[in-house]
Design an enzyme around this catalytic site. Structure first.
Site, PDB file in Angstrom:
ATOM      1  N   ASN A 211       0.843  -1.193   0.000  1.00 42.74           N
ATOM      2  CA  ASN A 211       0.000   0.000   0.000  1.00 42.74           C
ATOM      3  C   ASN A 211       0.877   1.242   0.000  1.00 42.74           C
ATOM      4  OD1 ASN A 211       0.540   0.741   2.906  1.00 42.74           O
ATOM      5  ND2 ASN A 211      -0.443  -1.258   3.211  1.00 42.74           N
ATOM      6  N   ASP A 280      -4.422  -6.504   4.790  1.00 44.02           N
ATOM      7  CA  ASP A 280      -5.531  -7.314   5.285  1.00 44.02           C
ATOM      8  C   ASP A 280      -5.554  -8.691   4.630  1.00 44.02           C
ATOM      9  OD1 ASP A 280      -6.559  -5.288   6.964  1.00 44.02           O
ATOM     10  OD2 ASP A 280      -7.478  -4.321   5.234  1.00 44.02           O
ATOM     11  N   LYS A 290       9.740 -16.438 -10.927  1.00 43.30           N
ATOM     12  CA  LYS A 290       8.946 -15.348 -11.497  1.00 43.30           C
ATOM     13  C   LYS A 290       7.815 -15.897 -12.363  1.00 43.30           C
ATOM     14  CE  LYS A 290       9.224 -11.392 -14.631  1.00 43.30           C
ATOM     15  NZ  LYS A 290      10.106 -10.611 -15.532  1.00 43.30           N
ATOM     16  N   PHE A 324      -5.115   3.457  14.505  1.00 41.84           N
ATOM     17  CA  PHE A 324      -5.382   4.437  13.461  1.00 41.84           C
ATOM     18  C   PHE A 324      -6.502   3.923  12.565  1.00 41.84           C
ATOM     19  CE2 PHE A 324      -1.729   6.596  14.831  1.00 41.84           C
ATOM     20  CZ  PHE A 324      -1.624   7.816  14.148  1.00 41.84           C
ATOM     21  N   LYS A 338     -14.512   0.991  15.196  1.00 40.26           N
ATOM     22  CA  LYS A 338     -13.227   0.330  15.424  1.00 40.26           C
ATOM     23  C   LYS A 338     -12.819   0.418  16.886  1.00 40.26           C
ATOM     24  CE  LYS A 338      -8.732   0.004  13.112  1.00 40.26           C
ATOM     25  NZ  LYS A 338      -7.900   0.558  12.003  1.00 40.26           N
ATOM     26  N   LYS A 342     -12.542  -3.312  18.702  1.00 47.05           N
ATOM     27  CA  LYS A 342     -11.201  -3.831  18.949  1.00 47.05           C
ATOM     28  C   LYS A 342     -10.672  -3.476  20.340  1.00 47.05           C
ATOM     29  CE  LYS A 342     -10.141  -4.250  14.090  1.00 47.05           C
ATOM     30  NZ  LYS A 342      -9.136  -4.179  13.014  1.00 47.05           N
TER      31      LYS A 342
END
Length: 404
Positions: A211, A280, A290, A324, A338, A342
């Site tokens: 990301n 995730d 490859k 975050f 969240k 959590k």
């Protein structure tokens, strides 16, 4: 924080005096009030006028040059200082001060100083390792002197090794950290665990899923926590950022590696700030060679990675746990879900589509979400300023936890 803080810089005679001039300039730029004491040997390398121009204060050299009859100069300047920095500190001045010798204005003043003293040695590698110098440095440490260790590299004498005076930027950070830790005594010795950056999930030796996280926010939090006196461990995914000074940095690549690194350190943590953007999902199958392209469409089956933050919430005992939430819509709503789901103490929520607040930027605009409190939205700030605000809020949560 640095406004009105008074730094007495003692400059002694070595080639690194030119770095002391740069240090004077940088301290002034950072808002410190700087006064300079010089030995006659130091003035052979750089003139007192240079230091006067850079500090905007008179330079002291001669014990017997008493310009103000109402004061004794070396006592007055010793009483004036909030902190004293000897840079460069030669073997000669280290030996004199360690043995109580006062034969010039620098050494005479140092015997009268009651403020903390920081020492930045600079000398030949063999001089630095000499038993007499080592003994004298140990003596000064026993007096409470704080040493800013010299770096290793090419020395003016032609040798390579340890003995090069630390860079002015690093010394400024050390001085700044000294004052910061005095301002935040509750942070001293706290164990802080921070995660930062992305993870990379391998497809083959060439390709991976990742990301856009740069790690800048997490690195800023780790650096600020260390400045406050905490014992900081930073678990970082792949990032080009340098490890913050005074921080133990653990480099990982995958979500699984980050899981193991964080969970093994979690029991000892007082505060965990999980700012890493952990994948995730990961490819269910990876390839040792490859994968060759073809004209056909390609699909990759993915499987869930372990949810690190959820695991931390389930195992939470004494820790303060901060997460975050980087969202593109309904930012506060998803962050509040969240927080509850959590078992977190605080969520730092930000929009990844708002200008200046997304990945890789040097700024961030976050909203602090805490139980039984209204969301607190901060203005757009530099990430180091955001780090200060996050740790201010986390510090209050730790105090509340300590009282229960």
């Amino acid at each position: 924080m640095n406004e009105k803080k008074k730094v007495l810089l003692c400059v002694t005679g070595g080639i690194a005096v030119f770095k002391a001039a740069a240090l004077t300039s940088k301290l002034s730029q950072h808002g410190f009030d700087v006064k300079v004491l010089m030995t006659k040997s130091a003035a052979e390398f750089v003139t007192p006028l240079t230091f006067q121009a850079l500090s905007r204060n008179p330079v002291y050299m001669d014990t017997f040059n008493e310009k103000d009859p109402s004061k004794i100069a070396h006592i007055d300047i010793a009483d004036w200082a909030d902190v004293v920095v000897i840079a460069p500190a030669t073997a000669n001045v280290i030996g004199k001060v360690a043995n109580g010798i006062a034969d010039d204005m620098v050494t005479t003043t140092l015997l009268a100083v009651t403020a903390p003293v920081m020492v930045a040695p600079a000398m030949n590698v063999h001089m630095y390792a000499h038993p007499a110098v080592t003994k004298n440095m140990d003596t000064l440490r026993s007096f409470g002197y704080i040493f800013i260790e010299p770096g290793e590299g090419f020395l003016a004498c032609g040798y390579e090794g340890k003995g090069r005076m630390e860079e002015p930027e690093v010394i400024v950070k050390e001085i700044d950290a000294f004052f910061t830790q005095k301002a935040y005594p509750d942070w001293k010795g706290k164990n802080v665990l921070v995660t930062a950056g992305p993870t990379q999930e391998t497809i083959d030796p060439v390709r991976f899923f990742s990301n856009r996280s740069s790690g800048k926010m997490g690195y800023a939090i780790a650096e600020e926590a260390a400045r406050r006196g905490a014992v900081v461990t930073l678990v970082s995914g792949p990032s080009s950022l340098l490890s913050p000074a005074g921080v133990e940095t653990v480099r990982v690549t995958t979500a699984a590696e980050m899981y193991d690194a964080v969970l093994s350190r979690y029991p000892d943590a007082d505060l965990v700030v999980k700012s890493a953007a952990v994948a995730d999902y990961r490819p269910k199958e990876t390839f040792d060679q490859k994968v060759k392209k073809s004209n056909d469409a390609m699909s990759i089956e993915m499987e869930r990675t372990k949810d690190i933050l959820n695991e931390l919430g389930e195992r939470k005992e004494h820790q303060v746990l901060v997460g975050f939430a980087a969202e593109s819509e309904q930012v506060v709503h998803y962050a509040e879900k969240k927080l509850e789901k959590k078992n977190l103490d605080m969520v730092c929520a930000n929009s990844i589509v708002e200008p200046g607040s997304g990945f890789q930027s040097d700024t961030n605009k976050i909203t602090l979400i805490r139980l039984k409190e209204e969301p607190e939205t901060l203005p757009l700030l530099k990430k180091n300023e955001v780090a200060e605000r996050i740790l201010d809020a986390a510090g209050k949560l730790m105090k509340m936890r300590d009282r229960t």
